[in-house]
Write a protein that holds these residues in place. Structure first.
Motif, PDB file in Angstrom:
ATOM      1  N   ARG A 159      -1.123 -56.594 -26.186  1.00  0.00           N
ATOM      2  CA  ARG A 159      -0.036 -56.565 -25.216  1.00  0.00           C
ATOM      3  C   ARG A 159      -0.212 -55.450 -24.206  1.00  0.00           C
ATOM      4  O   ARG A 159       0.549 -55.354 -23.270  1.00  0.00           O
ATOM      5  CB  ARG A 159       1.304 -56.397 -25.919  1.00  0.00           C
ATOM      6  N   GLY A 160      -1.185 -54.555 -24.416  1.00  0.00           N
ATOM      7  CA  GLY A 160      -1.406 -53.480 -23.460  1.00  0.00           C
ATOM      8  C   GLY A 160      -0.246 -52.518 -23.391  1.00  0.00           C
ATOM      9  O   GLY A 160       0.249 -52.221 -22.317  1.00  0.00           O
ATOM     10  N   LEU A 161       0.229 -52.050 -24.545  1.00  0.00           N
ATOM     11  CA  LEU A 161       1.347 -51.109 -24.565  1.00  0.00           C
ATOM     12  C   LEU A 161       1.007 -49.866 -23.765  1.00  0.00           C
ATOM     13  O   LEU A 161      -0.134 -49.437 -23.707  1.00  0.00           O
ATOM     14  CB  LEU A 161       1.663 -50.696 -26.012  1.00  0.00           C
ATOM     15  N   ASN A 162       2.033 -49.253 -23.170  1.00  0.00           N
ATOM     16  CA  ASN A 162       1.773 -48.037 -22.409  1.00  0.00           C
ATOM     17  C   ASN A 162       1.394 -46.896 -23.350  1.00  0.00           C
ATOM     18  O   ASN A 162       1.615 -46.968 -24.550  1.00  0.00           O
ATOM     19  CB  ASN A 162       2.968 -47.668 -21.514  1.00  0.00           C
ATOM     20  N   THR A 163       0.810 -45.861 -22.823  1.00  0.00           N
ATOM     21  CA  THR A 163       0.274 -44.769 -23.630  1.00  0.00           C
ATOM     22  C   THR A 163       1.346 -44.108 -24.471  1.00  0.00           C
ATOM     23  O   THR A 163       1.128 -43.813 -25.644  1.00  0.00           O
ATOM     24  CB  THR A 163      -0.385 -43.708 -22.721  1.00  0.00           C
ATOM     25  N   PHE A 164       2.529 -43.883 -23.921  1.00  0.00           N
ATOM     26  CA  PHE A 164       3.595 -43.213 -24.658  1.00  0.00           C
ATOM     27  C   PHE A 164       3.981 -44.022 -25.900  1.00  0.00           C
ATOM     28  O   PHE A 164       4.090 -43.488 -26.999  1.00  0.00           O
ATOM     29  CB  PHE A 164       4.815 -43.004 -23.757  1.00  0.00           C
ATOM     30  N   THR A 165       4.170 -45.328 -25.747  1.00  0.00           N
ATOM     31  CA  THR A 165       4.525 -46.176 -26.879  1.00  0.00           C
ATOM     32  C   THR A 165       3.402 -46.195 -27.903  1.00  0.00           C
ATOM     33  O   THR A 165       3.645 -46.166 -29.108  1.00  0.00           O
ATOM     34  CB  THR A 165       4.830 -47.610 -26.393  1.00  0.00           C
ATOM     35  N   ARG A 166       2.159 -46.256 -27.447  1.00  0.00           N
ATOM     36  CA  ARG A 166       1.031 -46.291 -28.365  1.00  0.00           C
ATOM     37  C   ARG A 166       0.953 -45.006 -29.190  1.00  0.00           C
ATOM     38  O   ARG A 166       0.669 -45.044 -30.377  1.00  0.00           O
ATOM     39  CB  ARG A 166      -0.276 -46.524 -27.608  1.00  0.00           C
ATOM     40  N   VAL A 167       1.231 -43.871 -28.577  1.00  0.00           N
ATOM     41  CA  VAL A 167       1.202 -42.594 -29.299  1.00  0.00           C
ATOM     42  C   VAL A 167       2.293 -42.574 -30.362  1.00  0.00           C
ATOM     43  O   VAL A 167       2.080 -42.124 -31.481  1.00  0.00           O
ATOM     44  CB  VAL A 167       1.371 -41.410 -28.320  1.00  0.00           C
ATOM     45  N   LEU A 168       3.488 -43.070 -30.034  1.00  0.00           N
ATOM     46  CA  LEU A 168       4.596 -43.038 -30.981  1.00  0.00           C
ATOM     47  C   LEU A 168       4.433 -44.040 -32.124  1.00  0.00           C
ATOM     48  O   LEU A 168       4.633 -43.708 -33.285  1.00  0.00           O
ATOM     49  CB  LEU A 168       5.918 -43.337 -30.265  1.00  0.00           C
ATOM     50  N   LEU A 169       4.111 -45.283 -31.803  1.00  0.00           N
ATOM     51  CA  LEU A 169       4.123 -46.341 -32.793  1.00  0.00           C
ATOM     52  C   LEU A 169       2.741 -46.848 -33.177  1.00  0.00           C
ATOM     53  O   LEU A 169       2.589 -47.497 -34.202  1.00  0.00           O
ATOM     54  CB  LEU A 169       4.941 -47.535 -32.276  1.00  0.00           C
ATOM     55  N   GLY A 170       1.757 -46.602 -32.354  1.00  0.00           N
ATOM     56  CA  GLY A 170       0.446 -47.179 -32.598  1.00  0.00           C
ATOM     57  C   GLY A 170       0.417 -48.601 -32.077  1.00  0.00           C
ATOM     58  O   GLY A 170       1.440 -49.225 -31.880  1.00  0.00           O
ATOM     59  N   SER A 171      -0.740 -49.107 -31.836  1.00  0.00           N
ATOM     60  CA  SER A 171      -0.899 -50.466 -31.351  1.00  0.00           C
ATOM     61  C   SER A 171      -1.208 -51.372 -32.534  1.00  0.00           C
ATOM     62  O   SER A 171      -2.074 -51.070 -33.347  1.00  0.00           O
ATOM     63  CB  SER A 171      -2.051 -50.499 -30.342  1.00  0.00           C
ATOM     64  N   ASP A 172      -0.490 -52.503 -32.615  1.00  0.00           N
ATOM     65  CA  ASP A 172      -0.757 -53.445 -33.706  1.00  0.00           C
ATOM     66  C   ASP A 172      -2.206 -53.912 -33.677  1.00  0.00           C
ATOM     67  O   ASP A 172      -2.878 -53.955 -34.703  1.00  0.00           O
ATOM     68  CB  ASP A 172       0.178 -54.651 -33.622  1.00  0.00           C
ATOM     69  N   ALA A 173      -2.691 -54.260 -32.485  1.00  0.00           N
ATOM     70  CA  ALA A 173      -4.073 -54.736 -32.383  1.00  0.00           C
ATOM     71  C   ALA A 173      -5.048 -53.664 -32.847  1.00  0.00           C
ATOM     72  O   ALA A 173      -5.999 -53.937 -33.576  1.00  0.00           O
ATOM     73  CB  ALA A 173      -4.382 -55.151 -30.942  1.00  0.00           C
ATOM     74  N   GLU A 174      -4.797 -52.430 -32.435  1.00  0.00           N
ATOM     75  CA  GLU A 174      -5.679 -51.329 -32.837  1.00  0.00           C
ATOM     76  C   GLU A 174      -5.664 -51.131 -34.351  1.00  0.00           C
ATOM     77  O   GLU A 174      -6.705 -50.921 -34.975  1.00  0.00           O
ATOM     78  CB  GLU A 174      -5.239 -50.046 -32.138  1.00  0.00           C
ATOM     79  N   SER A 175      -4.498 -51.227 -34.955  1.00  0.00           N
ATOM     80  CA  SER A 175      -4.394 -51.073 -36.409  1.00  0.00           C
ATOM     81  C   SER A 175      -5.099 -52.203 -37.156  1.00  0.00           C
ATOM     82  O   SER A 175      -5.745 -51.977 -38.171  1.00  0.00           O
ATOM     83  CB  SER A 175      -2.928 -51.019 -36.842  1.00  0.00           C
ATOM     84  N   VAL A 176      -4.979 -53.419 -36.645  1.00  0.00           N
ATOM     85  CA  VAL A 176      -5.667 -54.543 -37.282  1.00  0.00           C
ATOM     86  C   VAL A 176      -7.171 -54.338 -37.196  1.00  0.00           C
ATOM     87  O   VAL A 176      -7.895 -54.500 -38.180  1.00  0.00           O
ATOM     88  CB  VAL A 176      -5.243 -55.898 -36.657  1.00  0.00           C
ATOM     89  N   VAL A 177      -7.658 -53.953 -36.014  1.00  0.00           N
ATOM     90  CA  VAL A 177      -9.097 -53.708 -35.840  1.00  0.00           C
ATOM     91  C   VAL A 177      -9.567 -52.641 -36.820  1.00  0.00           C
ATOM     92  O   VAL A 177     -10.608 -52.774 -37.461  1.00  0.00           O
ATOM     93  CB  VAL A 177      -9.418 -53.295 -34.385  1.00  0.00           C
ATOM     94  N   ARG A 178      -8.788 -51.594 -36.945  1.00  0.00           N
ATOM     95  CA  ARG A 178      -9.169 -50.468 -37.789  1.00  0.00           C
ATOM     96  C   ARG A 178      -9.214 -50.809 -39.280  1.00  0.00           C
ATOM     97  O   ARG A 178     -10.050 -50.307 -40.012  1.00  0.00           O
ATOM     98  CB  ARG A 178      -8.167 -49.349 -37.565  1.00  0.00           C
ATOM     99  N   HIS A 179      -8.310 -51.689 -39.731  1.00  0.00           N
ATOM    100  CA  HIS A 179      -8.164 -51.913 -41.168  1.00  0.00           C
ATOM    101  C   HIS A 179      -8.655 -53.263 -41.666  1.00  0.00           C
ATOM    102  O   HIS A 179      -8.752 -53.456 -42.876  1.00  0.00           O
ATOM    103  CB  HIS A 179      -6.698 -51.724 -41.568  1.00  0.00           C
ATOM    104  N   ALA A 180      -8.957 -54.183 -40.782  1.00  0.00           N
ATOM    105  CA  ALA A 180      -9.383 -55.518 -41.221  1.00  0.00           C
ATOM    106  C   ALA A 180     -10.782 -55.473 -41.816  1.00  0.00           C
ATOM    107  O   ALA A 180     -11.670 -54.804 -41.279  1.00  0.00           O
ATOM    108  CB  ALA A 180      -9.356 -56.494 -40.052  1.00  0.00           C
ATOM    109  N   PRO A 181     -11.003 -56.196 -42.902  1.00  0.00           N
ATOM    110  CA  PRO A 181     -12.326 -56.246 -43.513  1.00  0.00           C
ATOM    111  C   PRO A 181     -13.228 -57.320 -42.915  1.00  0.00           C
ATOM    112  O   PRO A 181     -14.272 -57.635 -43.467  1.00  0.00           O
ATOM    113  CB  PRO A 181     -12.012 -56.561 -44.979  1.00  0.00           C
ATOM    114  N   CYS A 182     -12.812 -57.875 -41.779  1.00  0.00           N
ATOM    115  CA  CYS A 182     -13.592 -58.922 -41.122  1.00  0.00           C
ATOM    116  C   CYS A 182     -13.571 -58.640 -39.620  1.00  0.00           C
ATOM    117  O   CYS A 182     -12.812 -57.791 -39.154  1.00  0.00           O
ATOM    118  CB  CYS A 182     -12.993 -60.298 -41.422  1.00  0.00           C
TER     119      CYS A 182
END
Length: 151
Positions: free
Chosen positions: A119-142
């Motif tokens: 969704r291209g969250l703004n930087t402030f929101t990403r710092v506070l909550l993290g990006s769902d896409a980024e978290s999936v990329v980081r933790h997915a085993p595939c």
């Protein structure tokens, strides 16, 4: 040590949320599974805030969130079936945090690839909550395909 042989995904998990980037992710996943005849698992998560525990919702609240999620998923599935009636399509509705539910379903169905929009969250929101896409990329085993809208 020998390198693992890459294989084409046979089970694709598409996470949808109704956004424009989610629509693009859907189109990418559709093209991929159409060409490979892979299974397509479509997931929509009825979202709770990061501070809400799904276990504290009463049954009525949980049912309402799940029902709203089902409406969104039904629209996505109807679109996919219209575009490609021969899809090997599986529907999933979950309630909770999107990242947790995407990764949990990935494990349950043993998906080879996760496809989702950014969704291209703004930087402030990403710092506070993290990006769902980024978290999936980081933790997915595939592998994960994150589809962005053109700016």
């Amino acid at each position: 040590m020998p390198r693992p042989t890459p294989r084409f995904p046979t089970r694709v998990l598409l996470a949808v949320d109704g956004s424009a980037s989610s629509d693009l992710a859907r189109d990418h996943a559709l093209a991929l599974v159409h060409d490979t005849r892979s299974e397509l698992h479509v997931l929509h998560v009825g979202l709770l805030s990061a501070w809400t525990n799904s276990k504290t919702l009463n049954r009525e609240q949980r049912d309402r969130v799940e029902q709203e999620a089902r409406v969104m998923l039904d629209a996505e599935v109807a679109h996919l079936r219209t575009v490609d009636p021969g899809l090997d399509l599986h529907e999933h509705v979950r309630v909770g945090r999107a990242v947790d539910q995407i990764l949990r379903l990935r494990d349950e169905i043993e998906a080879d690839l996760i496809v989702l929009g950014s969704r291209g969250l703004n930087t402030f929101t990403r710092v506070l909550l993290g990006s769902d896409a980024e978290s999936v990329v980081r933790h997915a085993p595939c592998p994960v395909l994150v589809v962005r809208r053109d700016r």
